[in-house]
Scaffold this active site. Sequence first.
Site, PDB file in Angstrom:
ATOM      1  N   ILE A  28      -1.643  -5.469   5.413  1.00  0.00           N
ATOM      2  CA  ILE A  28      -1.428  -5.776   3.990  1.00  0.00           C
ATOM      3  C   ILE A  28      -0.133  -5.121   3.502  1.00  0.00           C
ATOM      4  O   ILE A  28       0.040  -3.922   3.662  1.00  0.00           O
ATOM      5  CB  ILE A  28      -2.580  -5.223   3.117  1.00  0.00           C
ATOM      6  N   LYS A  88      -4.975   7.934   3.547  1.00  0.00           N
ATOM      7  CA  LYS A  88      -4.310   6.759   2.972  1.00  0.00           C
ATOM      8  C   LYS A  88      -4.238   6.831   1.451  1.00  0.00           C
ATOM      9  O   LYS A  88      -3.215   6.466   0.854  1.00  0.00           O
ATOM     10  CB  LYS A  88      -5.041   5.488   3.420  1.00  0.00           C
TER      11      LYS A  88
HETATM   12  N1  HSE Z   1      -8.770   3.282  11.953  1.00  0.00           N
HETATM   13  C1  HSE Z   1      -8.075   2.649  10.893  1.00  0.00           C
HETATM   14  C2  HSE Z   1      -9.031   1.752  10.158  1.00  0.00           C
HETATM   15  C3  HSE Z   1      -6.930   1.845  11.427  1.00  0.00           C
HETATM   16  O1  HSE Z   1     -10.089   1.440  10.699  1.00  0.00           O
HETATM   17  O2  HSE Z   1      -8.735   1.368   9.018  1.00  0.00           O
HETATM   18  C4  HSE Z   1      -6.054   1.253  10.350  1.00  0.00           C
HETATM   19  O3  HSE Z   1      -5.385   2.232   9.632  1.00  0.00           O
END
Ligand code: HSE
Length: 439
Positions: A135, A204
Amino acid sequence: MAAKVGVGLLGLGTVGGGVASILQSPGERHPLVNELELIRVAVRDLNRPRPVVLDESLLTTDPSAVIQDPAVDVVVEVIGGLEPARSLILQAIAAGKSVVTANKAVIARHGQEIAEAAAAAGVYVLIEAAVGGGIPIIEPLKQSLGGNRINRVSGIINGTTNYILTRMAEEGAAYDAVLKDAQDLGYAEADPAADVDGLDAADKIAILATLAFGGSVERAAVPTEGISGLQGVDVDYANQLGYGVKLLAVAERMAASGDPLPLSLRVQPTLVPKDHPLAGVNGVNNAILVEGDPIGRVMFYGPGAGAGPTASAVVADILNIAGIRQASDGPGKVDPLLAAGSWRPCALVESGDIRQRHYVRFKTKDAPGVIGNVGGCFGQRKVSIQSIVQFNASDAGAEIVVITHEVSQRQMDEALQAIQALPEVLGLAAHLGCLQGDK
Ligand code: HSE
Ligand code: NDP
């Protein structure tokens, strides 16, 4: 024509393999992809079997050899983990090379140090793949939404946990088995505890908050709860009350202004009303809802993990750097991506060749055999029917609603002409397109 842009890859696992695949097949992509050349690739184990076939001479177990290779212009770090990834990124910057990384763990903890080093060296560190897989959310936050005062960023930003929750809710699948599937599909982190304990989502949201609100946030201070403690009975009750349960990450401002600006960040399993835009985000998909002034709400949705989607984001970053290089290559040159000019002729197909699914509603007499006759007209023109239902049958007539599979407009028009000529059909009352569902 400008010289090729040399790419050095650190890591050839799920994401690195996806990046190499794109670089090896530039056809029908932006012409700038053709200008990228994979120079060297660092791996841990030279003998590991790989899904992507590469000239063996490209491989090395020495990441520094990749970084220091004079033909490498852009270093792509897709090793993962904190070290040696952080040191390798800093080494590349010190060598005057721009860096593309998907490593949210490093950026969430050492983003400030890396950004300062990059600014001092006059190079870029681009991180589109670090949040939301395929995205585009990092560049929109940095560029397209720059005129907004962002109030809140919330979303489903871990593909593994969303995949697990979806399959448990829809199939009653067992937690351990679905986690294993997520690992096999390349979604999970090397240590999947990072996913299921919410740590990856916390990395994130810390990155998104830094971009949305303009100041780095202390990663260790983000309250974080994963899905390992979530009980099926609560998912069940939530469902009966009209909610789904999602692992949600939220960052919001707590005041109109402030120095420092007060922010609230959290990651936790959260009930989402079924009519909320985030409720329909299932499987490995992610979605990020950005709320700002004056834009209101804008949502970014798509596959949040996996080789192809993540490689799509990594290559976009490489292209941005390549575009900037080409733009600075001579007087009067502009970045070909930002300029967005056309690079080949295109033409529209005839309307009869347009293919889609159709929804049609006929008014008919309530006569025996009418559904069969309507269905027969479709069948003779090879229009495949997904569903055909009769509503409101009475002396005054009936309504027949048909949803087709994907067909050409020409096939559909021929079938509709034949159907409207049937004596028991009074008319075509509605004709709409119909989107394919996700499943
Ligand atoms: N392990 C991460 C997820 C990978 O499942 O979102 C993508 O950042
Ligand atoms: P993988 O574990 O699949 O791949 C890691 C690669 O790095 C492997 O090729 C491995 O070599 C190589 N490697 C590890 N250590 C070293 C080292 N010291 N020197 C040289 N090479 C090394 O990870 P992913 O591709 O899944 O993830 C990479 C990064 O991308 C991580 O930061 C992850 O968080 C991020 N990311 C992943 C997504 C996904 O869907 N998988 C989505 C978005 C981001 P070898 O193959 O020989 O073992």
